[in-house]
Enzyme design. Structure first.
Site, PDB file in Angstrom:
ATOM      1  N   GLY B 480      -6.054  -8.325   2.934  1.00  0.00           N
ATOM      2  CA  GLY B 480      -5.162  -8.886   3.776  1.00  0.00           C
ATOM      3  C   GLY B 480      -4.123  -7.811   4.322  1.00  0.00           C
ATOM      4  O   GLY B 480      -3.474  -7.950   5.478  1.00  0.00           O
ATOM      5  N   GLN B 481      -3.624  -6.845   3.409  1.00  0.00           N
ATOM      6  CA  GLN B 481      -2.866  -5.878   3.709  1.00  0.00           C
ATOM      7  C   GLN B 481      -3.041  -4.973   4.709  1.00  0.00           C
ATOM      8  O   GLN B 481      -2.160  -4.424   5.476  1.00  0.00           O
ATOM      9  CB  GLN B 481      -2.281  -5.078   2.378  1.00  0.00           C
ATOM     10  CG  GLN B 481      -3.503  -4.010   1.909  1.00  0.00           C
ATOM     11  CD  GLN B 481      -4.605  -4.309   1.323  1.00  0.00           C
ATOM     12  OE1 GLN B 481      -5.413  -5.238   1.899  1.00  0.00           O
ATOM     13  NE2 GLN B 481      -5.008  -3.753   0.276  1.00  0.00           N
ATOM     14  N   GLY B 482      -4.402  -4.733   4.891  1.00  0.00           N
ATOM     15  CA  GLY B 482      -4.594  -3.967   6.298  1.00  0.00           C
ATOM     16  C   GLY B 482      -5.124  -2.524   5.666  1.00  0.00           C
ATOM     17  O   GLY B 482      -5.243  -1.474   6.470  1.00  0.00           O
ATOM     18  N   ARG B 522      -0.194   0.803  -4.452  1.00  0.00           N
ATOM     19  CA  ARG B 522      -0.599   2.267  -4.759  1.00  0.00           C
ATOM     20  C   ARG B 522      -1.487   2.531  -3.595  1.00  0.00           C
ATOM     21  O   ARG B 522      -1.967   3.626  -3.576  1.00  0.00           O
ATOM     22  CB  ARG B 522      -1.232   2.262  -5.763  1.00  0.00           C
ATOM     23  CG  ARG B 522      -2.510   1.488  -6.052  1.00  0.00           C
ATOM     24  CD  ARG B 522      -2.893   1.432  -7.351  1.00  0.00           C
ATOM     25  NE  ARG B 522      -3.432   2.891  -7.955  1.00  0.00           N
ATOM     26  CZ  ARG B 522      -4.488   3.383  -7.685  1.00  0.00           C
ATOM     27  NH1 ARG B 522      -5.257   2.948  -6.970  1.00  0.00           N
ATOM     28  NH2 ARG B 522      -4.894   4.572  -8.521  1.00  0.00           N
ATOM     29  N   THR B 524      -2.260   2.961  -0.092  1.00  0.00           N
ATOM     30  CA  THR B 524      -1.830   3.971   0.862  1.00  0.00           C
ATOM     31  C   THR B 524      -1.657   5.324   0.485  1.00  0.00           C
ATOM     32  O   THR B 524      -2.020   6.104   0.856  1.00  0.00           O
ATOM     33  CB  THR B 524      -0.887   3.450   1.779  1.00  0.00           C
ATOM     34  OG1 THR B 524      -1.171   2.215   2.581  1.00  0.00           O
ATOM     35  CG2 THR B 524      -0.237   4.413   3.074  1.00  0.00           C
ATOM     36  N   LYS B 714       4.617   6.427   1.416  1.00  0.00           N
ATOM     37  CA  LYS B 714       4.593   5.746  -0.051  1.00  0.00           C
ATOM     38  C   LYS B 714       4.610   4.382   0.352  1.00  0.00           C
ATOM     39  O   LYS B 714       4.664   3.870   1.554  1.00  0.00           O
ATOM     40  CB  LYS B 714       5.793   6.230  -0.778  1.00  0.00           C
ATOM     41  CG  LYS B 714       7.130   6.114  -0.141  1.00  0.00           C
ATOM     42  CD  LYS B 714       8.365   6.327  -0.909  1.00  0.00           C
ATOM     43  CE  LYS B 714       9.595   6.229   0.021  1.00  0.00           C
ATOM     44  NZ  LYS B 714      10.840   6.838  -0.624  1.00  0.00           N
ATOM     45  N   GLY B 715       4.089   3.713  -0.591  1.00  0.00           N
ATOM     46  CA  GLY B 715       3.839   2.286  -0.417  1.00  0.00           C
ATOM     47  C   GLY B 715       4.836   1.136  -0.191  1.00  0.00           C
ATOM     48  O   GLY B 715       6.168   1.592  -0.240  1.00  0.00           O
ATOM     49  N   GLY B 717       5.451  -3.161   0.542  1.00  0.00           N
ATOM     50  CA  GLY B 717       4.918  -4.667   0.641  1.00  0.00           C
ATOM     51  C   GLY B 717       5.521  -5.407  -0.402  1.00  0.00           C
ATOM     52  O   GLY B 717       5.005  -6.583  -0.685  1.00  0.00           O
ATOM     53  N   GLU B 718       6.134  -4.826  -1.782  1.00  0.00           N
ATOM     54  CA  GLU B 718       6.274  -5.479  -2.883  1.00  0.00           C
ATOM     55  C   GLU B 718       7.917  -5.607  -3.006  1.00  0.00           C
ATOM     56  O   GLU B 718       8.430  -6.781  -3.371  1.00  0.00           O
ATOM     57  CB  GLU B 718       5.734  -5.067  -4.063  1.00  0.00           C
ATOM     58  CG  GLU B 718       4.402  -4.887  -3.932  1.00  0.00           C
ATOM     59  CD  GLU B 718       3.707  -4.590  -5.638  1.00  0.00           C
ATOM     60  OE1 GLU B 718       3.755  -5.581  -6.458  1.00  0.00           O
ATOM     61  OE2 GLU B 718       2.937  -3.707  -5.913  1.00  0.00           O
TER      62      GLU B 718
END
Lengths: 155, 759
Positions: B480-482, B522, B524, B714-715, B717-718
């Protein structure tokens, strides 16, 4: 025990026997292969199994297949290809309002019912009317943006 | 236009909008049976006997799996500790633990037959809470220490002590001295609840044995780690276990590592036919959850606001099996100091077995547990010293390049800039708006870091066909994150190919190159870097062919949209180049990309790959008569180095914000003293809905090009999930109601208002 039903599913006539206890969701997914409606909470809270019965959104996880006798059922597979779906899909794509996609079909079908009822484009009103559809990915903002745009022009 | 940095449309969006995207539960394998699990009705007991005959004889039943069927394999799994049997062996350790599985011709037949299995239990004393599990005479959930798993990544595991299965601690400087010299000391005890990730798709797995090989279709985030654990369980070479990952209906950590795969594989082995197990929500809720926690913390500061010392002890309830508990515990410990300069630190975090359902990963684990505690103590220090809460952060925050922990990656983000953005987005410098009578408003910000990237091993393959079309093979799970969209953009960006020509497929471990996992923000960064390198490999081949065919020096060749151009303006398209290379309309260019630890083992201690920034602001209003907390506005900062797709970055922060509000305000799993989960449906466990969206949600994207990933990325979403609850807690304290227990339910807040005699 089975019951004989005649219904219209996505515009196509269906006549046949269904087990009396069979849920509409299982009927659609397992018998007809219409897997766009999903299973999740099973208690009419999450909305991922939403389909339209005579135009009204219902939770197919808690609705008997036998009860669609004489009625019209619309699932995402039927909605796809309609003008409403094209406009809705364009809005959802513009706002990136699809993530995992598990809730998406239910969102669109509820939105279709809202559009048919002429629910206006007031953002708070849409949010209230959509409260039976949950999404764990998006944070809802992008879906609200899409629906406000989609339903905003409606009376 | 180069695809990198553009909000291109999601590659999978229209498929999902039309209901055609396939999830594991939508698949039917020929001859497939339906599985049903018998769950233990007691939390802790010896299994005296299991009688399966009646179930085996029931209509439609093909096989019943019990512990007796596991004698020819090593039946324990667990990537951190190999403590979990495929089904309960000898004893059950939590209420709901799988004891047996039925495979039948229909789900109804399987569900009916499961009730015919007769199990006799000799009940044992129950430790269903941290308090009971840590008591001196506590019943032991595990009598023996389990073997380490294959992917714990935590170095030498210390010996177990009672129900504590793992401890993580570190000391720096002299805390006694730091506290002795303090002008102010803030201390407290805190409670964080067990929380359910609730991905809308429940755990779903289909297993099929054929010719001695096993194929699993599974809703899993880490297919390669699942393959490894399944191969070890059944004694198979890795290449005889094949994991295929359809679309996932969300994950958020709940589908990380191994979940329903061992059980499904074991019943399919016995049945000799494909078997599907599709969890109900109440089953997924006891498959994994977020750790509940209790913690103590003390913070010392000098009169000028300089932070001196911090002590923290935390106990995380991992339930009956470790799952990812040890890593969650270590990450929680690392979050205790926050990103500040200290003279002295003393941090201990303990992972504790209890007779409840297992806890594992949930988005921003560890950081979500500790950040609200650490940041609320910092605010309290500022209040007592009468220092602005933003100013005390400016004063003490680490600067880029400073050491975060000894031997690890130095800080790679501008946290002062980030928190200033979060503060300004909620109107920090504006005078507070007037609240209605009997209501109070407050504002808060929070800053933290999350060790991100996990172990940096990812591979990718990029293939370009003679029509110029591009296929990316990479093991990142689209949950779902793409990820598929972003990987396509990265490959397209390197190749200067139209993004629509790039297709990213789902993982099939038989063909897709290795990727450690989809988690720890991690993909991307690490997997994306592998994709970038693989695409560069293809581009190099294109340049080589162009140099030969155009008879031009390579340094004078330029990649342009879908083609290579020489200095004189002559171009050859990608399709022309591939065909020219092979001399006919065929062949393909294959590029390989590999990411592996650079200059070190890549271990957790030497990491992380990057520090994920957890920064947020919140403004709230609390009703003094009802205790209801209304979140008026939130701000988050996605400090991503480079946003490959800005729209998808914003979606990550928005989704994490809503989950953060759920964690902060109302999400809580309730376990009874007998270990029963009391709220195991969506009727009694509420997640955020449309009505919970704050009136204003602002996500600022920061692009400083300081990430180790492709194009400086860098990542993300969290971070927002860790930061938002902390900002809300600080805002509520600013309104006069400091809280030490989450979630901030009206009842809890109302009691606190009464206790503090606020009127």
């Amino acid at each position: 025990m089975t019951e004989r039903i005649s219904a219209t599913i996505n515009g196509e006539p269906f006549t046949g026997e269904v087990p009396a206890e069979e849920l509409l969701l299982d009927f659609l997914r397992d018998r007809l292969g219409l897997t766009g409606a999903k299973q999740s909470c099973e208690v009419q809270v999450c909305g991922v199994c939403t389909v339209l019965v005579d135009g009204d959104p219902v939770s197919s996880c808690c609705y008997l297949a036998a009860d669609v006798d004489g009625r019209q059922v619309e699932t995402i597979e039927g909605l796809a290809g309609t003008d409403f779906h094209r406009r809705a899909a364009d809005a959802f794509m513009r706002h990136a309002a699809v993530q995992c996609g598990f809730c998406t079909a239910g969102m669109l079908l509820t939105a279709k019912a809202l559009a048919a009822r002429g629910t206006g484009g007031d953002r708070d009103g849409i949010a209230a009317a959509m409260s039976g559809n949950l999404c764990r990915c998006t944070g809802y903002v992008s879906i609200l943006d899409s629906l406000t745009e989609l339903l905003g022009g409606q009376p | 236009m180069n695809a990198v940095g553009q909000s291109v449309e999601r590659a999978d969006g229209r498929l999902k909008l039309s209901g055609q995207a396939e999830y594991t539960g939508d698949l039917r394998q020929p001859g497939m049976l339906y599985g049903a699990v018998l769950h233990s009705p007691v939390a802790h007991a010896r299994i005296a006997s299991v009688g399966a005959r009646a179930a085996e004889a029931a209509d439609g039943v093909v096989a019943v799996l019990t512990a007796a069927d596991l004698t020819d394999i090593d039946p324990y799994y667990g990537h951190a500790l190999r403590d979990r049997p495929v089904v309960a062996l000898g004893k059950v350790r939590f209420l709901g633990e799988p004891v047996a599985v039925v495979a039948a011709e229909s789900q109804a037949a399987a569900d009916a037959a499961v009730t015919l299995i007769d199990v006799a239990y000799d009940e044992l004393p129950i430790a269903a809470s941290l308090e009971t599990a840590l008591a001196p005479d506590a019943p032991l959930v595990h009598e023996k220490r389990a073997r380490p798993g294959s992917a714990h990544g935590l170095g030498d595991l210390p010996d177990a002590d009672g129900n504590t299965c793992y401890s993580y601690s570190f000391r720096r400087g002299d805390t006694d001295r730091a506290f002795a010299g303090a002008a102010v000391v803030v201390e407290g005890e805190y409670t964080f609840p067990a929380v359910y990730q609730y991905s809308m798709e429940t755990h779903t797995t289909i297993a099929h044995w054929h010719g001695g090989e096993l194929t699993l279709w599974s809703s899993c985030q880490h297919p390669f780690l699942v393959r490894q654990e399944i191969a070890a369980l059944f004694g198979l070479p890795l290449d005889q276990v094949r994991i295929i990952v359809p679309f996932l209906g969300g994950g958020f950590g709940s589908k990380s590592y191994t979940k329903m795969e061992p059980l499904t594989a074991a019943i399919a082995r016995k049945a000799g036919r494909p078997v599907r197990i599709l969890n109900a929500v109440h089953e997924s809720m006891i498959t994994t959850r977020r750790h509940g926690m209790t913690a103590r913390m003390r913070t010392a500061a000098a009169a000028d606001g300089t932070l001196l010392g911090r002590e923290c002890q935390a106990w995380l309830d991992t339930g009956a099996y470790a799952d990812n508990g040890p890593r969650v515990t270590a990450t929680a410990g690392d979050a205790a100091p926050g990103p500040y300069r200290w003279q002295a630190l003393d941090v201990q975090a303990h992972c504790v077995y209890t007779n409840t359902s297992p806890s594992g990963s949930y988005r921003a684990f560890g950081a979500t547990h500790l950040q609200w505690i650490a940041e609320s103590q910092l605010d309290e220090v500022a209040r007592r010293l009468d220092i602005d809460r933003l100013e005390i952060r400016r004063q003490n925050l680490l600067r880029p390049g400073e050491e975060v922990r000894p031997g690890g990656k130095p800080l790679d983000a501008d946290l002062v800039g980030d928190v200033e953005k979060a503060a300004s987005a909620i109107g920090w410098s504006e005078p507070p708006a007037r609240s209605a009578a009997r209501k109070r408003r407050g504002r808060g910000v929070s800053v933290g870091l999350l060790a991100a990237g996990a172990h940096p091993v990812s591979m990718a393959t990029v293939r370009m066909g003679p029509d110029g079309s591009v296929t990316v093979l990479n093991g990142t799970t689209e949950l779902g994150q793409g990820a598929r969209t972003v990987m396509a953009q990265i490959a397209a960006g390197v190749l200067h190919a139209p993004v629509g020509k790039v297709v990213v497929r789902g993982t099939d471990t038989r063909y897709t190159p290795y990727d450690r996992s989809t988690g720890a923000s991690r993909s991307t960064t690490v997997a994306g870097l592998a994709v970038q390198r693989a695409a560069q490999d293809v581009l190099n081949s294109l340049l080589e062919t162009a140099a030969a065919k155009l008879e031009a020096p390579p340094q004078l060749l330029t990649p342009v949209e879908g083609a290579i151009r020489d200095a004189g303006g002559r171009t050859m398209t990608h399709a022309e180049l591939v065909r020219a290379r092979f001399g006919f309309d065929g062949g393909e260019l294959i590029g390989h990309g590999r990411v592996q630890p650079e200059g070190g083992s890549g271990s957790y201690a030497e990491g992380p790959v990057f520090w994920e920034v957890c920064v947020a602001g919140a403004e709230i209003e609390v009703d003094l008569d009802t205790g209801v907390v209304t979140v008026l506005r939130t701000s988050t900062v996605a400090d991503v180095g480079k946003a490959i797709n800005p729209q998808l970055v914003a979606r990550q922060d928005e989704g994490a914000t809503l989950q953060g509000l759920g964690n902060a305000l109302f999400e809580e799993m309730h376990f009874a003293p007998d270990g029963m989960l009391l709220n195991d449906t969506l009727l009694s466990y509420r997640i955020p809905a449309f009505r919970d969206v704050p009136a204003a949600m602002r996500c600022s994207i920061v692009e400083n090009g300081d990430g180790p990933g492709p194009f400086g990325a860098k990542g993300c979403g969290e971070g927002a999930l860790a930061a938002v609850p902390a900002a809300v807690v600080n805002a509520l304290a600013d309104a006069g109601v400091p809280m030490t227990t989450l979630p901030l339910t009206p009842e809890r807040v109302w009691r606190r208002i009464r206790e503090l005699k606020i009127s």
